[in-house]
Design a protein around this motif. Structure first.
Motif, PDB file in Angstrom:
ATOM      1  N   MET A   1     -11.371  36.525 -60.765  1.00 57.81           N
ATOM      2  CA  MET A   1     -12.549  36.352 -59.880  1.00 57.81           C
ATOM      3  C   MET A   1     -13.284  37.647 -59.384  1.00 57.81           C
ATOM      4  SD  MET A   1     -14.325  33.561 -59.464  1.00 57.81           S
ATOM      5  CE  MET A   1     -13.153  32.018 -59.489  1.00 57.81           C
ATOM      6  N   PRO A   2     -12.173  38.534 -58.818  1.00 61.76           N
ATOM      7  CA  PRO A   2     -12.959  39.746 -58.232  1.00 61.76           C
ATOM      8  C   PRO A   2     -13.500  40.627 -59.275  1.00 61.76           C
ATOM      9  CG  PRO A   2     -10.700  39.500 -57.353  1.00 61.76           C
ATOM     10  CD  PRO A   2     -10.823  38.464 -58.454  1.00 61.76           C
ATOM     11  N   VAL A   3     -13.291  40.722 -60.485  1.00 67.86           N
ATOM     12  CA  VAL A   3     -13.594  41.278 -61.497  1.00 67.86           C
ATOM     13  C   VAL A   3     -14.846  40.805 -61.892  1.00 67.86           C
ATOM     14  CG1 VAL A   3     -13.397  42.343 -63.829  1.00 67.86           C
ATOM     15  CG2 VAL A   3     -11.480  42.444 -62.231  1.00 67.86           C
ATOM     16  N   ALA A   4     -14.961  39.257 -62.190  1.00 64.39           N
ATOM     17  CA  ALA A   4     -15.928  38.660 -62.697  1.00 64.39           C
ATOM     18  C   ALA A   4     -17.122  38.736 -61.588  1.00 64.39           C
ATOM     19  CB  ALA A   4     -15.786  37.156 -62.719  1.00 64.39           C
ATOM     20  N   VAL A   5     -17.033  38.502 -60.301  1.00 64.50           N
ATOM     21  CA  VAL A   5     -18.120  38.671 -59.326  1.00 64.50           C
ATOM     22  C   VAL A   5     -18.761  40.119 -59.287  1.00 64.50           C
ATOM     23  CG1 VAL A   5     -17.398  36.657 -57.896  1.00 64.50           C
ATOM     24  CG2 VAL A   5     -16.742  38.909 -57.310  1.00 64.50           C
ATOM     25  N   GLN A   6     -17.920  40.950 -59.435  1.00 60.39           N
ATOM     26  CA  GLN A   6     -18.325  42.333 -59.433  1.00 60.39           C
ATOM     27  C   GLN A   6     -19.204  42.698 -60.799  1.00 60.39           C
ATOM     28  OE1 GLN A   6     -16.077  45.648 -57.518  1.00 60.39           O
ATOM     29  NE2 GLN A   6     -14.470  44.191 -57.866  1.00 60.39           N
ATOM     30  N   GLU A   7     -18.711  42.289 -61.839  1.00 60.65           N
ATOM     31  CA  GLU A   7     -19.528  42.599 -62.993  1.00 60.65           C
ATOM     32  C   GLU A   7     -20.758  41.935 -62.930  1.00 60.65           C
ATOM     33  OE1 GLU A   7     -19.035  41.197 -67.623  1.00 60.65           O
ATOM     34  OE2 GLU A   7     -17.302  42.058 -66.645  1.00 60.65           O
ATOM     35  N   LEU A   8     -20.833  40.509 -62.417  1.00 65.51           N
ATOM     36  CA  LEU A   8     -22.301  39.902 -62.109  1.00 65.51           C
ATOM     37  C   LEU A   8     -23.101  40.081 -61.137  1.00 65.51           C
ATOM     38  CD1 LEU A   8     -20.809  36.433 -63.379  1.00 65.51           C
ATOM     39  CD2 LEU A   8     -21.938  37.909 -64.836  1.00 65.51           C
ATOM     40  N   GLY A   9     -22.490  41.363 -60.417  1.00 62.83           N
ATOM     41  CA  GLY A   9     -23.398  41.686 -59.305  1.00 62.83           C
ATOM     42  C   GLY A   9     -23.500  40.612 -58.008  1.00 62.83           C
TER      43      GLY A   9
ATOM     44  N   MET B   1      -8.895  42.211 -51.327  1.00 63.96           N
ATOM     45  CA  MET B   1      -8.482  43.324 -50.459  1.00 63.96           C
ATOM     46  C   MET B   1      -7.628  44.239 -50.978  1.00 63.96           C
ATOM     47  SD  MET B   1      -5.861  44.692 -48.328  1.00 63.96           S
ATOM     48  CE  MET B   1      -4.796  43.377 -47.668  1.00 63.96           C
ATOM     49  N   LEU B   2      -6.588  43.860 -51.934  1.00 63.70           N
ATOM     50  CA  LEU B   2      -5.738  44.943 -52.581  1.00 63.70           C
ATOM     51  C   LEU B   2      -6.718  45.621 -53.604  1.00 63.70           C
ATOM     52  CD1 LEU B   2      -2.643  42.433 -52.956  1.00 63.70           C
ATOM     53  CD2 LEU B   2      -2.848  44.476 -51.391  1.00 63.70           C
ATOM     54  N   VAL B   3      -7.433  45.118 -54.381  1.00 61.65           N
ATOM     55  CA  VAL B   3      -8.077  45.566 -55.287  1.00 61.65           C
ATOM     56  C   VAL B   3      -9.223  46.730 -54.650  1.00 61.65           C
ATOM     57  CG1 VAL B   3      -9.922  45.324 -57.265  1.00 61.65           C
ATOM     58  CG2 VAL B   3      -7.980  43.726 -56.922  1.00 61.65           C
ATOM     59  N   ASN B   4      -9.957  46.257 -53.915  1.00 59.80           N
ATOM     60  CA  ASN B   4     -10.940  46.999 -53.257  1.00 59.80           C
ATOM     61  C   ASN B   4     -10.627  48.111 -52.093  1.00 59.80           C
ATOM     62  OD1 ASN B   4     -12.871  45.500 -54.952  1.00 59.80           O
ATOM     63  ND2 ASN B   4     -14.137  45.071 -53.298  1.00 59.80           N
ATOM     64  N   GLU B   5      -9.696  47.700 -51.188  1.00 56.91           N
ATOM     65  CA  GLU B   5      -9.494  48.486 -50.168  1.00 56.91           C
ATOM     66  C   GLU B   5      -7.938  49.389 -50.506  1.00 56.91           C
ATOM     67  OE1 GLU B   5      -9.873  49.929 -46.292  1.00 56.91           O
ATOM     68  OE2 GLU B   5     -11.380  48.672 -47.748  1.00 56.91           O
TER      69      GLU B   5
END
Length: 470
Positions: free
Chosen positions: A34-42, A290-294
């Motif tokens: 999910m974190p990658v999906a929402v970032q790719e879709l803006g 948090m672990l991916v972005n921060e």
């Protein structure tokens, strides 16, 4: 005494376990991607809504599925739920922007709600009371293999191929389960002696249609609140106000009387399920982000926190399913709530860069142990206190409280996160705020856990007395 895999129960137990394995694998894999999906879709600002929309739609699926299972048996509701879940997963996996992605998540939730409540009805209707604790332990054990494979496999697929492949694979597995696993459960019918119009949870007829209308109203209200949590500016306030108004109008129709007042017994069990699940689901939703972005971890490494939490949850569920517990089941539920609260508080410290990134992951793992004690116990107590023709309705109430409270808390935490979010790339304060709110709600669950004690219901008419308003 017959066991779960004795001849009378073998095929049914295998089908229920197989369906829960799919549910577990889908939840963990999709959360990892999910974190990658929402970032790719803006759509980073809509991250909370991607979870909240799923949960809001689950409310409708839960009520419709529970009513249909009470009237016609759980098989048809399970089949339709899996079909709907597969369609939503495929839609989300092919989305080119956030609106169709969110729509797919809502369709997923509609099917997921029906699947879960139908499986609860199978446990309540097809197994004697002596086997239900062990059945709930087995259901939780079904998360072990998916927790070990789901996050690392989904993370690797996301990194090397695309997050879309994760969604497509789940859609295919849902269709396979629909064809293979539902057949042994079709023999589980409605309770003996139930008339066509008498079922409290009937999906057809005046009472059932009223519950469906109320469920749709509640889901729309929850969705508006979830969207308000992702919106910026003054327009969020009227959306949230309208959502709260819709909830206030229709919510009482769907919950046992006294639930919102935390009345002792079954109403407190339902409310406890919602409050505890909301706190845990909020932490589980934001820790991978948090672990991916921060903390700059890979999706695979971040997903391993979900693996640890699922394993500890399964271990605790096995403990609570032992045939001779040294304490009452109500006390086990209270212990689980206390462990969950302490773990939620630990995740606040996990955002500090002075501490290892594993601190937040450890908090999630310990929280999983607490939930492994709490949630199965709540499920067992609810079925034990439900008349046969109310098992679907009361199971639906549990799922409704779970989904609704989670939508509200995730939406509120999404709003808090967006308000505290900075564009400098460091959001430790925003994540700490989210986890502090979740810990506070987990503390409320501890208070509710002290109110679940009630007289065991052996006469179906006794449940009506417990449901009577003050």
């Amino acid at each position: 005494m017959d066991g779960l895999f004795s001849r009378p129960h073998r095929a049914r137990t295998t089908a229920v376990a197989g369906t829960f394995v799919l549910v577990a694998f889908a939840g963990l894999a999709l959360s990892t991607a999910m974190p990658v999906a929402v970032q790719e879709l803006g759509g980073l600002s809509l991250y909370a809504l991607a979870f909240g929309g799923f949960l809001a739609a689950s409310i409708v699926g839960t009520v419709v599925g529970g009513g249909h299972a009470d009237r016609h048996g759980p098989g048809p509701a399970l089949f339709a739920g899996l079909l709907c879940f597969a369609a939503g997963t495929l839609l989300a996996g092919t989305a080119g922007s956030m609106p169709p992605f969110l729509l797919g998540r809502c369709v997923q939730g509609l099917g997921g709600g029906a699947v879960t409540v139908a499986l609860y009805v199978v446990v309540g209707r097809a197994y004697p009371a002596s086997l239900r604790p062990r059945m709930f332990s087995l259901i939780t054990a079904c998360w072990i293999l998916p927790s070990m494979l789901g996050p690392p496999v989904a993370g690797a697929v996301t990194e090397r191929l695309s997050w879309r492949w994760v969604f497509h694979a789940i859609a295919v597995l849902s269709v396979v389960a629909m064809v293979v696993l539902v057949r042994p459960l079709r023999k589980v019918g409605p309770p003996e002696g139930a008339s066509e119009g008498a079922s409290v949870g009937a999906s057809m007829g005046e009472a059932g249609s009223g519950r469906v209308r109320a469920a749709v109203t509640v889901a729309v209200g929850a969705g508006l609140i979830g969207y308000a949590g992702s919106a910026r500016g003054w327009q969020a306030l009227p959306l949230a106000a309208l959502g709260l108004t819709l909830l206030a109008v229709s919510l009482r129709t769907l919950l046992p009387p006294g639930t919102l007042r935390a009345r002792r017994g079954l109403p407190s069990l339902v409310l406890l399920r919602g409050v505890a699940a909301a706190a845990y689901f909020t932490v589980e939703s934001f820790i991978p982000l948090m672990l991916v972005n921060e903390r700059d971890l890979s999706p695979t490494a971040a997903g391993m926190s979900l693996t640890g939490a699922a394993l500890s949850w399964a271990g605790a569920a096995w403990l609570q399913g032992r045939p001779r517990l040294p304490v009452t089941r109500e006390r086990v539920v209270l212990i689980g709530a206390l462990v969950h609260f302490c773990a939620a508080a630990l995740t606040i410290a996990g955002v500090l860069r002075a501490l290892p990134a594993a601190t937040a992951a450890v908090g999630l793992v310990v929280a999983g142990f607490g939930m492994g004690l709490l949630l199965p116990g709540v499920g067992v107590l609810t079925l034990d206190r439900s008349a046969p023709d109310r098992q679907g309705a009361n199971s639906a109430a549990l799922q409704l409280a779970d989904n609704l409270c989670s939508v509200l808390l995730v939406g509120a935490c999404g709003a808090a996160f967006n308000a505290a979010h900075t564009r400098a790339g460091h959001d430790a304060g925003a994540f700490a705020l989210v986890f502090a709110v979740a810990a506070t709600v987990a503390g409320g669950a501890c208070l509710l856990a002290g109110r679940v004690t009630a007289v065991t219901i052996s006469d179906p008419r006794a449940e009506e007395k417990e449901h009577a308003p003050l």
